[in-house]
Motif scaffolding. Sequence first.
Motif, short mmCIF file in Angstrom:
data_model
loop_
_atom_site.label_atom_id
_atom_site.label_comp_id
_atom_site.label_asym_id
_atom_site.label_seq_id
_atom_site.Cartn_x
_atom_site.Cartn_y
_atom_site.Cartn_z
N TRP A 106 -4.11 -7.35 -8.16
CA TRP A 106 -4.61 -6.58 -7.02
C TRP A 106 -6.07 -6.96 -6.89
O TRP A 106 -6.90 -6.53 -7.67
CB TRP A 106 -4.44 -5.10 -7.28
CG TRP A 106 -4.73 -4.23 -6.09
CD1 TRP A 106 -5.16 -4.64 -4.87
CD2 TRP A 106 -4.60 -2.82 -6.03
NE1 TRP A 106 -5.30 -3.58 -4.04
CE2 TRP A 106 -4.95 -2.44 -4.73
CE3 TRP A 106 -4.22 -1.84 -6.94
CZ2 TRP A 106 -4.96 -1.12 -4.32
CZ3 TRP A 106 -4.22 -0.54 -6.52
CH2 TRP A 106 -4.57 -0.16 -5.22
N ARG B 225 2.44 1.72 -3.30
CA ARG B 225 1.48 2.24 -4.27
C ARG B 225 1.26 3.73 -4.05
O ARG B 225 1.18 4.51 -5.00
CB ARG B 225 0.17 1.49 -4.15
CG ARG B 225 0.20 0.14 -4.77
CD ARG B 225 -1.18 -0.37 -4.95
NE ARG B 225 -1.85 -0.60 -3.69
CZ ARG B 225 -2.05 -1.81 -3.16
NH1 ARG B 225 -1.63 -2.88 -3.81
NH2 ARG B 225 -2.67 -1.96 -2.03
N SER C 5 4.53 -0.87 -10.44
CA SER C 5 3.56 -1.18 -9.39
C SER C 5 2.21 -0.56 -9.75
O SER C 5 2.13 0.30 -10.61
CB SER C 5 4.03 -0.63 -8.06
OG SER C 5 3.76 0.74 -7.97
N GLU C 6 1.21 -1.07 -9.06
CA GLU C 6 -0.09 -0.46 -9.18
C GLU C 6 -0.02 0.92 -8.55
O GLU C 6 0.77 1.16 -7.64
CB GLU C 6 -1.16 -1.28 -8.47
CG GLU C 6 -1.29 -2.69 -8.98
CD GLU C 6 -0.45 -3.66 -8.20
OE1 GLU C 6 0.47 -3.20 -7.50
OE2 GLU C 6 -0.68 -4.88 -8.30
N ILE C 7 -0.84 1.81 -9.04
CA ILE C 7 -0.82 3.15 -8.46
C ILE C 7 -2.01 3.33 -7.55
O ILE C 7 -1.88 3.63 -6.37
CB ILE C 7 -0.86 4.23 -9.56
CG1 ILE C 7 0.36 4.14 -10.43
CG2 ILE C 7 -0.92 5.58 -8.92
CD1 ILE C 7 0.32 5.10 -11.58
N THR C 8 -3.17 3.13 -8.12
CA THR C 8 -4.35 3.39 -7.31
C THR C 8 -5.53 2.63 -7.88
O THR C 8 -5.51 2.14 -9.00
CB THR C 8 -4.65 4.90 -7.26
OG1 THR C 8 -5.72 5.11 -6.37
CG2 THR C 8 -5.03 5.43 -8.62
N GLU D 269 -5.83 2.77 -1.90
CA GLU D 269 -4.42 3.05 -2.20
C GLU D 269 -3.64 1.77 -2.24
O GLU D 269 -3.97 0.81 -1.55
CB GLU D 269 -3.84 3.98 -1.15
CG GLU D 269 -4.30 5.40 -1.41
CD GLU D 269 -3.68 6.35 -0.39
OE1 GLU D 269 -3.33 5.88 0.69
OE2 GLU D 269 -3.57 7.53 -0.70
N ASP E 97 1.72 1.88 -13.06
CA ASP E 97 2.85 2.63 -13.62
C ASP E 97 4.00 1.67 -13.82
O ASP E 97 4.47 1.05 -12.87
CB ASP E 97 3.24 3.75 -12.67
CG ASP E 97 4.16 4.75 -13.34
OD1 ASP E 97 4.82 4.35 -14.33
OD2 ASP E 97 4.22 5.89 -12.89
N ARG F 223 0.83 -1.19 0.00
CA ARG F 223 0.00 0.00 0.00
C ARG F 223 0.87 1.25 0.00
O ARG F 223 0.63 2.20 -0.73
CB ARG F 223 -0.92 -0.01 1.23
CG ARG F 223 -1.97 1.07 1.14
CD ARG F 223 -2.84 1.07 2.38
NE ARG F 223 -3.47 -0.23 2.61
CZ ARG F 223 -3.68 -0.73 3.82
NH1 ARG F 223 -3.30 -0.07 4.90
NH2 ARG F 223 -4.27 -1.89 3.96
N TYR G 236 1.89 6.45 -6.72
CA TYR G 236 0.81 7.33 -7.15
C TYR G 236 1.24 8.78 -7.06
O TYR G 236 1.05 9.58 -7.98
CB TYR G 236 -0.41 7.07 -6.27
CG TYR G 236 -1.66 7.76 -6.73
CD1 TYR G 236 -1.96 7.87 -8.08
CD2 TYR G 236 -2.56 8.28 -5.82
CE1 TYR G 236 -3.12 8.48 -8.49
CE2 TYR G 236 -3.71 8.90 -6.21
CZ TYR G 236 -3.99 9.00 -7.56
OH TYR G 236 -5.13 9.62 -7.98
N MET H 59 7.48 2.57 -12.05
CA MET H 59 7.61 2.12 -10.67
C MET H 59 7.29 0.63 -10.56
O MET H 59 7.36 0.07 -9.48
CB MET H 59 6.67 2.92 -9.78
CG MET H 59 7.29 4.13 -9.14
SD MET H 59 7.53 5.47 -10.27
CE MET H 59 5.94 6.26 -10.20
#
Lengths: 866, 452
Positions: B201, A242, B237-240, B452, B232, A239, A246, B235
């Motif tokens: 996710w 992320r 990774s998942e962002i949101t 998040e 993204d 989290r 973000y 990075m």
Amino acid sequence: MADTKRKSGDNHSNRKKGKKQKTSSTQRDTNRKRRGPRLPSQLRKQLDRLNPGGGGDGSSSGSDVDERIESDEGEVYVGNDVYEYEEGVPEEESQKNRRFDRVENLEYEMPDEFEDENLSSDDDNEGDNAKGVSSGDEVEEDDDGKHSRMLQGITGMPGEAFEGKKKKSNTTLVTEAYAESEYNPTSDVLDGHGRISVEDLLDPLRNKSGYSKLKKRVHQMERKSNHTQAPLHKAERERLERKAAYEQSNKDSVKWVPLIKRNREAGTLIFDNDVELGFSTVGAIASEFEPRTEFEKKIASLVHDDKVMDAHQKDGSRLLELNQVSAEDERDRQNRIAKLRSLLFRHEMKSKHIKKIKSKTFHRLLKKDRLKAASSEYEIDPEAVKELARKHEYERAKERMTLRHKTNSMWAKRIKERGLNAQDEGTRAAIAEQQHIHARLTRKMNSMKDTSSSEESSDEDESDEDSPGEQDRTSRLLDEAKQKTLKVLNEEDEVPNSGLLSLPFMVRGMKKRNEVAAEEAKLALEDYESLSKQLEGSSRGESPKVGPSSGRMVFNAAGKQQAPRSSKTKSDDRTKADGLYDASDSENDLQTEDNNEDGDIVRNDSQQDINIDPSLLHEVLNGHQDGLFKSFDDIVKDPGPKTTHEVSIFASGTWKKVKTGNDQVKGGNNDASKKKSPVAVEPVSEKQDLQETGKEFSEDSDSESEGQMVDGILFSGGPKASSYELPSQAELIHQAFAADNVEDNFEKHKQEILNEENPEPEKPVLLPGWGQWTNVQQKKGLPSWMVKEHDAAKKKREEALKKRKDAQLKHVIISEKLDKRAEKLYTRTLPFPYSSKEVFEQSIRMPIGPEFNPATVVGALNRPEV
Amino acid sequence: MKVKVISRSTDEFTRERSQDLQRVFRNFDPSIRTQEKATEYVRALNAAKLEKIFARPFIGAMDGHIDAVSCMAKNPNHLKGIFSGSMDGDIRLWDIATRRTVCKFPGHQGAVKGLAASTDGRILVSCGTDSIVRLWNVPSSSTMESNDSSEKSVQPLEEYVWKNAFWAVDHQWDGDRFATAGAGVQIWNHNKSAPEKTFEWGTDTVISVRFNPGEPNILATTASDRSIVLYDLRMSSEITKLIMRTRNNSIAWNPMEPINFTAANEDCNCYSYDARKLNEAKCVHKDHVSAVMDIDYSPTGREFVTGSYDRTVRIFPYNGGHSREIYHTKRMQRVFCVKFSCDATYVISGSDDTNLRLWKAKASEQLGVLLPREQKRHDYNEAVKNRYKHLPEVKRIVRHRHLPKPIFKAAALRRTMIEAERRKEERRKVHSAPGSITTKPLRKRRIIKVEE
């Protein structure tokens, strides 16, 4: 982070042992920390060798079991127990303890996360293991027990994590079957209590050189080393990751915001503006270059020669070899250069020499040669021809301006004085040449002028054609004008002895007129003289040529017809001239100048003036042929400013009809004059009438305004305002506006509007015999249905009036009329993007069509969005 | 005395060619033209009417598939080529100009669920329910044109087998990565038989994936757990994650605004979001009467097209709440996929009735090469219409569309329902303690939460 987790794992394993154990575990931790992965294997081996039996060395391998059990309390005891004294321990311990207390608390705060911790700690273990392995310490040790101890020592994990020996609790006494060695670790070693501290390892080195240094370093390291936190569990970690990602991507995307804003606000998005422009750098362009012409190909073949390229690519040293030039070549080159230089020098010297030559003949010849060469060149090149033409034109213009080649320069004058024959041949030739040039240039000019104004030349006399230059012409014109005026002045003496003009009152009038005319003529003469002086000044006192006497420019048309005319017409002529002068005078002086400069324009002007004259129309209607006499009458009657009009009329009228007019003059003078006298009066009277009416108007308006003024005074003043009492404000206002009953007016106005919007029903009209028999109608009056209808309509109207929004409001008119046609052109509500009505209206105010806008703007106004 | 003479130089008034227009001088003083506004209003009205008269959006259908068209992909490098995949595993390349199949890509066993072409237009990626990703070499345009009489078929370049069925695929802009969606999101490379990276996710199926054309490393997916997830790759990774009340069938990034995307929702609406502020939709695009199945942005970024389960295709402005255009034919069934052509002139829809349909993006646009004067005229008409679009008469004409009866009725019903809901809410609000019930704006109402 990772460390905290590990610690909590430890805690978990130790929980069952009670509180005592806890402290020891922390101690162990510190020990482990101290040892960490830095434990050098050599030291360790040494240590083992030193203490094979374990005798008294409590701290190193934990020899005595009993002692070990007792030594749960901590390393303070251990420190005391060792036979060798240790200095640094206590301080460090205190520090450590303080530091790790916090960690313990943390452990208690989150007891729920056992499962995950185990998992993660496993991971960590592996990681640490890897670290240990990578350091390459325990390669030799293959024993399981040792391995576990190693793990323990490095990771600080209890044995439980690796093998099922956890149950070896400290409370039970365990006797070891074998002597303690590195192959037989004691139980407490297995438990993790037989910790080896760095100090222990350092001890044997005590007496060696560099010990203190080493110790110091170790000390420093301990101080600096930070413990790492235990890792968070996966979900939490992800989290956070992320979140960071973000934020990062949001931060990145900020760069787009201004671009997007610009795009959104742009009236038009244009999508073809990123056209590939090709190469932007010189290098790129050069790389794309392809030889096309032969020369380029040759160069390319040389440049892209394999040998050269190869040499260039290697190091360039071979280039020098390739570049070798033979001695002969070099000599040739030098010779060539020397030759060129000497040539250049000679040329220079020659030109200097030529420059020094003062002979004009030589230079002239030179020039001629040059011109010849140039002309031969011109024949080939159209550009050059054009250039030549331009040059000639310029020369011509210059000649016209300066008249340099006319024989009025100092030199030419002197030669003239001395006489041409006295001169030598060269001078004569020069003079002839000059005259030739002058003639050529002026001739050219004349021909040009002829083409440009043909009608002018037709009007001009032959003397005009003689005139060489413009200035000459103007000066000559001036002279002519002067002469003409002088002539007129002289002619004044000739008094007509017969006919109407010989009458005494006519003679008197004529005299008066003549005097005025003479004065004006004198003025004009003065003007002429001043002008001619000016001109002469500009043309360096050029002597004016006096042409043969002829009609003045202005009167050319009349002048041509002068021959059959009598003396009367001459006087007419004069009056005409006077009239013109008058007119010109009355307008402005500028025009006299115009007059002098160009006769034609003057004539046109005067004609225009005449055309403007309102009384002319009248005259024309009455007949042109009578113009002459009218003018005479007018002259006789009043020679004031009015005559100017009449004369000018006459002038215009007679331009074409002069002959007929003359005939009539010759024919019956008297009759005509009698006839015309009343007619001539007419325009004047009319004018007067007009003036009168104008006056009347103005008077009327004056009187009206006066009346209003009076009213105003009445309103504002009032009889009571002047009294001594001080009236109240309301009274004052009331009195002030007593006369203009605003309220009544408003009411009336409102009533009108009401009637308009809700019209009163028509009164029923009785049509005899319509609907009923007449006798019945007479008896009963209106039929009942009509009356009823009328009543209903009335009622309806009243109701409508009552319903009106302004029914109760006395001072307000709210129009309820809706223009249905206009309704289409309005929006009910304000459209979305606009914030106010004004803005919206502004936006559609200006039309955008091609009919209402210049072509340059229409495109921009109508451009589509994309 | 000043003499005013009319002077005209011959240079200005002689025409170079006989076709040239005579020079005309006009006095643009508004005081002598009082009727110009009225004139323009009438022109606007006429332009609106003419637009209606000339509205002929349907160009033709492309017939050839034998099952419903499930997905399409446009070739970024070739204007008139479009790929389509159908439920029976058939993939075809169409030539829009001739409206014929140019090439077939046989191989898929089950339905083809995703198609994507690389930016250079050389490689086509397809995936489907047979859990295989296939890479195809797209035949070059020259060969396509040379033998257009016969349909060619191409063998796959690569076949990558994976563990689960795929729902969608999209290719990265200007890169050699592509992303497939199924049980999770996998990022693939052209040259690797296994994904470079997998994202998971949540446990639900991901049903659509779309790369951001402006920011090639950002992609968005929608999943059957009603979520929209942003990733993204930089990075890795998942962002949101955004969870809405109903699931999104498709998603499209605005090509001109790399931070904005629009999601086609099951609840008949489309929602435009700013990727930085997901707690509120930027705009809600309402008009469809059934689930929106697919969405695609115009390359201009000013419009997007949606295909819906209600058998219509609509075109929305990117910032407008209602569609500007609706396309439907009697024969067109449920629309599963729509695409804007790369020149923003055409719209292609693939539907349940096995056909691809080609529409004009502007219904009354005059196709072909226009003379400059024609172009000017069109521009002027458009501008005038745009200027007076708020006036009732013009508005009425411009907005009027003939709808099929079922859609008309459904729209009316929907309106009634929404109205009833609104009324109910209003009353509830009135009859409860003040402040206890708050109405959320529509832009927020359909959002459950942002994770998040």
